[in-house]
Scaffold this active site. Sequence first.
Site, PDB file in Angstrom:
ATOM      1  N   SER A  44      14.932 -65.197  23.416  1.00 13.72           N
ATOM      2  CA  SER A  44      14.447 -66.502  23.888  1.00 13.72           C
ATOM      3  C   SER A  44      12.969 -66.487  24.262  1.00 13.72           C
ATOM      4  CB  SER A  44      15.307 -67.017  25.044  1.00 13.72           C
ATOM      5  OG  SER A  44      16.638 -67.202  24.614  1.00 13.72           O
TER       6      SER A  44
ATOM      7  N   ASN B  20      12.056 -62.883  13.359  1.00  9.91           N
ATOM      8  CA  ASN B  20      13.314 -62.578  12.669  1.00  9.91           C
ATOM      9  C   ASN B  20      13.960 -63.914  12.319  1.00  9.91           C
ATOM     10  OD1 ASN B  20      15.832 -61.799  11.852  1.00  9.91           O
ATOM     11  ND2 ASN B  20      16.466 -60.929  13.813  1.00  9.91           N
TER      12      ASN B  20
ATOM     13  N   GLU C 226      23.154 -58.383  16.624  1.00 10.40           N
ATOM     14  CA  GLU C 226      24.101 -59.161  15.807  1.00 10.40           C
ATOM     15  C   GLU C 226      24.754 -58.281  14.750  1.00 10.40           C
ATOM     16  OE1 GLU C 226      21.295 -62.257  14.836  1.00 10.40           O
ATOM     17  OE2 GLU C 226      21.326 -62.874  16.946  1.00 10.40           O
TER      18      GLU C 226
ATOM     19  N   GLY D 244      19.054 -66.165  21.804  1.00 12.12           N
ATOM     20  CA  GLY D 244      19.530 -67.481  21.398  1.00 12.12           C
ATOM     21  C   GLY D 244      20.172 -68.280  22.523  1.00 12.12           C
TER      22      GLY D 244
ATOM     23  N   GLU E 239      15.981 -55.982  23.071  1.00  8.63           N
ATOM     24  CA  GLU E 239      16.515 -57.345  23.039  1.00  8.63           C
ATOM     25  C   GLU E 239      17.797 -57.412  23.863  1.00  8.63           C
ATOM     26  OE1 GLU E 239      15.002 -59.598  19.345  1.00  8.63           O
ATOM     27  OE2 GLU E 239      16.819 -58.550  18.771  1.00  8.63           O
TER      28      GLU E 239
ATOM     29  N   HIS F 226      19.912 -54.474  14.981  1.00  7.34           N
ATOM     30  CA  HIS F 226      19.922 -55.732  15.733  1.00  7.34           C
ATOM     31  C   HIS F 226      21.311 -55.914  16.347  1.00  7.34           C
ATOM     32  CE1 HIS F 226      19.759 -59.949  16.750  1.00  7.34           C
ATOM     33  NE2 HIS F 226      18.439 -59.860  16.654  1.00  7.34           N
TER      34      HIS F 226
ATOM     35  N   LYS G 132      16.563 -64.446  10.684  1.00  8.01           N
ATOM     36  CA  LYS G 132      18.031 -64.360  10.623  1.00  8.01           C
ATOM     37  C   LYS G 132      18.533 -65.083   9.364  1.00  8.01           C
ATOM     38  CE  LYS G 132      18.043 -63.770  15.583  1.00  8.01           C
ATOM     39  NZ  LYS G 132      18.718 -63.945  16.865  1.00  8.01           N
TER      40      LYS G 132
HETATM   41  P1  13P Z   1      15.893 -65.722  19.917  1.00 10.89           P
HETATM   42  O1  13P Z   1      14.400 -65.675  20.040  1.00 10.89           O
HETATM   43  O2  13P Z   1      16.375 -66.892  19.109  1.00 10.89           O
HETATM   44  O3  13P Z   1      16.557 -65.607  21.254  1.00 10.89           O
HETATM   45  O4  13P Z   1      16.340 -64.447  19.082  1.00 10.89           O
HETATM   46  C1  13P Z   1      15.830 -63.203  19.422  1.00 10.89           C
HETATM   47  C2  13P Z   1      16.217 -62.222  18.379  1.00 10.89           C
HETATM   48  O5  13P Z   1      17.378 -61.876  18.247  1.00 10.89           O
HETATM   49  C3  13P Z   1      15.179 -61.704  17.481  1.00 10.89           C
HETATM   50  O6  13P Z   1      15.654 -60.646  16.721  1.00 10.89           O
END
Ligand code: 13P
Length: 252
Positions: free
Chosen positions: A213, A9, A98, A174, A168, A96, A11
Amino acid sequence: MRRQIVAGNWKMNTTPIEGVELIKGVAALKGEVCSSVEFVVAPPFTHLSEVVKATRGTGILVAAQNCATEAKGAYTGEISASMIASLGVEYVILGHSERREYYGETSATLNKKMVQVFANNLIPIYCVGEVLEERESGKYFDVVKAQIEEVVFELTEEQFEKTIIAYEPVWAIGTGKTASADQAQEIHAYIREVLKSKFGVKAENTSILYGGSCNPANAAEIFSKEDVDGGLIGGAALVAENFINIGKGFKK
Ligand code: 13P
């Protein structure tokens, strides 16, 4: 047999030029990974089309990171599932954390997006996961169960069979703090039980990805767990070598 999937992803990262460079890097290294591992990348909308073209003949599949709740019309700034499908995209990431947190997406929103995704023959990668407070208070089982019941339980059996789930934990996204392999297995097994309570043995075939992560150093241990069928990768998917090395984490 459940599919083993490593999905990146991206983002809100990469320009179109950078995105095409990244996909070329991934394609060049993909031969180092067992061919049974499916690679998916989710670039920003602006370069979905170019990335789809760059993946032709590589076996890498492409996802969108979101889609509109409506089919078409006066929805300034939105991108419909049919527009996405017309580019040759395979998947859409939905729910997601976010998007839930920053853009107020609720189960009601996601139910509408699911309708659009399936109406356009796309496949959802549906994300669930708890925040830190819910993890620490032990509420995470209930949180994840509700996220599944309110959205996935609304699908038909046929739709469910196509759906991919991504767990997740928000506290691991992150942050550099990953769930342990045992924590991932515990909740993945639970998610599968919840899915089985509605869809029976069909849930044995559902790919459940871990995200948060995930990196080349921890992927192998997490992927070794029975109910972990791959990863949804953020930061580490932005470097071709890292993304590929995560794919090498599959041993089973
Ligand atoms: P990270 O791997 O940067 O922690 O992000 C995970 C994520 O949100 C994938 O959709």
